[in-house]
Design an enzyme around this catalytic site. Structure first.
Site, mmCIF file in Angstrom:
data_model
loop_
_atom_site.group_PDB
_atom_site.id
_atom_site.type_symbol
_atom_site.label_atom_id
_atom_site.label_comp_id
_atom_site.label_asym_id
_atom_site.label_seq_id
_atom_site.Cartn_x
_atom_site.Cartn_y
_atom_site.Cartn_z
ATOM 1 N N ASN A 9 0.879 -1.171 0.000
ATOM 2 C CA ASN A 9 0.000 0.000 0.000
ATOM 3 C C ASN A 9 0.918 1.223 0.000
ATOM 4 O OD1 ASN A 9 -1.796 2.054 0.463
ATOM 5 N ND2 ASN A 9 -2.318 1.436 2.562
ATOM 6 N N TRP A 10 1.084 1.790 -1.181
ATOM 7 C CA TRP A 10 2.027 2.915 -1.287
ATOM 8 C C TRP A 10 1.495 4.175 -0.609
ATOM 9 C CZ3 TRP A 10 3.998 2.931 -7.119
ATOM 10 C CH2 TRP A 10 4.753 1.768 -7.339
ATOM 11 N N LYS A 11 0.206 4.220 -0.332
ATOM 12 C CA LYS A 11 -0.428 5.433 0.210
ATOM 13 C C LYS A 11 -0.124 6.620 -0.720
ATOM 14 C CE LYS A 11 -0.152 3.293 4.694
ATOM 15 N NZ LYS A 11 -0.161 3.432 6.147
ATOM 16 N N HIS A 94 -9.555 1.731 4.321
ATOM 17 C CA HIS A 94 -8.320 1.836 5.100
ATOM 18 C C HIS A 94 -8.569 2.785 6.279
ATOM 19 C CE1 HIS A 94 -4.242 2.820 6.272
ATOM 20 N NE2 HIS A 94 -3.901 1.679 5.705
ATOM 21 N N GLU A 96 -6.919 5.101 7.459
ATOM 22 C CA GLU A 96 -6.632 6.513 7.165
ATOM 23 C C GLU A 96 -7.817 7.162 6.444
ATOM 24 O OE1 GLU A 96 -2.885 5.785 5.231
ATOM 25 O OE2 GLU A 96 -2.082 5.117 7.148
ATOM 26 N N GLU A 164 -5.977 -4.667 10.287
ATOM 27 C CA GLU A 164 -4.936 -3.688 10.594
ATOM 28 C C GLU A 164 -5.257 -2.965 11.897
ATOM 29 O OE1 GLU A 164 -2.710 -2.586 6.738
ATOM 30 O OE2 GLU A 164 -4.395 -1.215 6.942
ATOM 31 N N GLY A 170 2.169 2.191 10.815
ATOM 32 C CA GLY A 170 3.161 3.249 10.683
ATOM 33 C C GLY A 170 3.831 3.635 11.994
ATOM 34 N N SER A 210 2.984 -2.189 10.386
ATOM 35 C CA SER A 210 4.426 -2.301 10.648
ATOM 36 C C SER A 210 4.991 -3.692 10.342
ATOM 37 C CB SER A 210 4.747 -1.892 12.092
ATOM 38 O OG SER A 210 4.386 -0.541 12.304
ATOM 39 N N GLY A 231 2.632 -1.116 4.280
ATOM 40 C CA GLY A 231 2.755 0.309 3.979
ATOM 41 C C GLY A 231 4.209 0.698 3.773
ATOM 42 N N GLY A 232 4.830 1.216 4.825
ATOM 43 C CA GLY A 232 6.195 1.740 4.747
ATOM 44 C C GLY A 232 7.181 0.814 4.050
HETATM 45 P P1 PGA Z 1 2.570 0.227 7.665
HETATM 46 O O1 PGA Z 1 1.139 0.466 6.981
HETATM 47 O O2 PGA Z 1 3.088 -1.090 7.119
HETATM 48 O O3 PGA Z 1 3.404 1.389 7.268
HETATM 49 O O4 PGA Z 1 2.332 0.134 9.137
HETATM 50 C C1 PGA Z 1 0.242 -0.575 6.756
HETATM 51 C C2 PGA Z 1 -1.027 -0.028 6.148
HETATM 52 O O5 PGA Z 1 -1.473 1.048 6.569
HETATM 53 O O6 PGA Z 1 -1.617 -0.642 5.236
#
Ligand code: PGA
Length: 248
Positions: A9-11, A94, A96, A164, A170, A210, A231-232
């Site tokens: 997930n590049w966001k 998601h 966010e 999640e 994050g 994470s 994500g990251g």
């Molecule tokens: P993260 O994000 O791996 O940076 O914690 C995961 C996500 O939000 O899908």
């Protein structure tokens, strides 16, 4: 029995050209993966990244989709628009989007049904906040997100669920493998009760929050965890490929 799926997930990261460079670096590193691999990219990167992924084993995903087919919805993107570029997966709900963009279980539900109707595979995100976990509300929160957000899905195994925990996204603070496994087992049990036991056995449930090269092996060794939403660690080819190749 369930084929694992590792999705990035590049966001809101990577311009189209940076995205192309990333997938060009990624492709050779993941070509022998024993799991499904996808990158969920910003909408405007889709055309260029779709072209770069042609002929590879990496599927393309989006990060949102509107529930109407077309019309006066400024700023939104329809399932057909995604499909035309070969998009296969779409992240829906998601945390966010729930936190910053007013996404609710109702809109998650509408988007999920629209995506399924259009032949996209929704990756529906659910998860509790730290306060909810600490006050013992995790199961109730997840149950509502499943019952409301996934209402009306005829076969739950057609979607991917991403568990999640918001407190792990994050933050560098991962749920322990046991915590993640236990909570995903609860999600599967709830799916069996709300939908059907057979579909619940089949539905793939990812862990997200994470997840990285260092902890992916332990998480993926858990019987209930069928993959990761990353994500990251999806923003660097070596990091993401190490997760994809968790079994090597
Ligand atoms: P993260 O994000 O791996 O940076 O914690 C995961 C996500 O939000 O899908």
């Amino acid at each position: 029995m369930r084929r694992p799926i590792i999705a990035g997930n590049w966001k809101m990261n990577n311009t189209a050209s940076a995205g192309v460079a990333l997938v060009e670096a990624l492709k050779p590193l993941v070509k022998d993966a024993n799991c499904d691999v996808a990158v969920c990219v910003p909408a405007i990167d889709i055309p260029a990244v779709a072209e770069a992924l042609k002929g590879s084993n990496v599927a393309l995903g989006a990060q949102n989709v509107h529930f109407e087919a077309k019309g006066a919805f400024t700023g939104e993107i329809s399932a057909d628009m995604l499909k035309e570029y070969g998009v296969k997966y779409v992240i829906i709900g998601h945390s966010e989007r729930r936190q910053y963009f007013g996404e609710t279980d109702e809109t998650v539900n509408k988007r999920t049904l629209a995506a399924l109707n259009a032949g996209l595979i929704p990756i529906v995100c659910i998860g509790e906040s730290l306060e909810e976990r600490e006050t013992g509300k995790t199961e109730a929160v997840l149950e509502t997100q499943i019952k409301e957000g996934m209402k009306g899905i005829d076969d739950i195994s057609k979607i991917v669920i991403a568990y999640e925990p918001i407190w792990a996204i994050g933050t560098g603070r991962t749920a322990t493998a046991e915590q993640a496994n236990e909570t995903i087992a609860f999600i599967r049990k709830t799916c069996a009760e709300v939908f059907c036991p057979k579909c619940a056995e089949k539905v793939r449930i990812q862990y997200g929050g994470s997840m990285n090269a260092g902890n992916c092996k332990e998480l993926m060794a858990m019987p209930e965890i069928d993959g990761g939403l990353i994500g990251g660690a999806s923003l660097k080819a070596p990091d993401f490929s190490a997760i994809v190749n968790f079994d090597k």
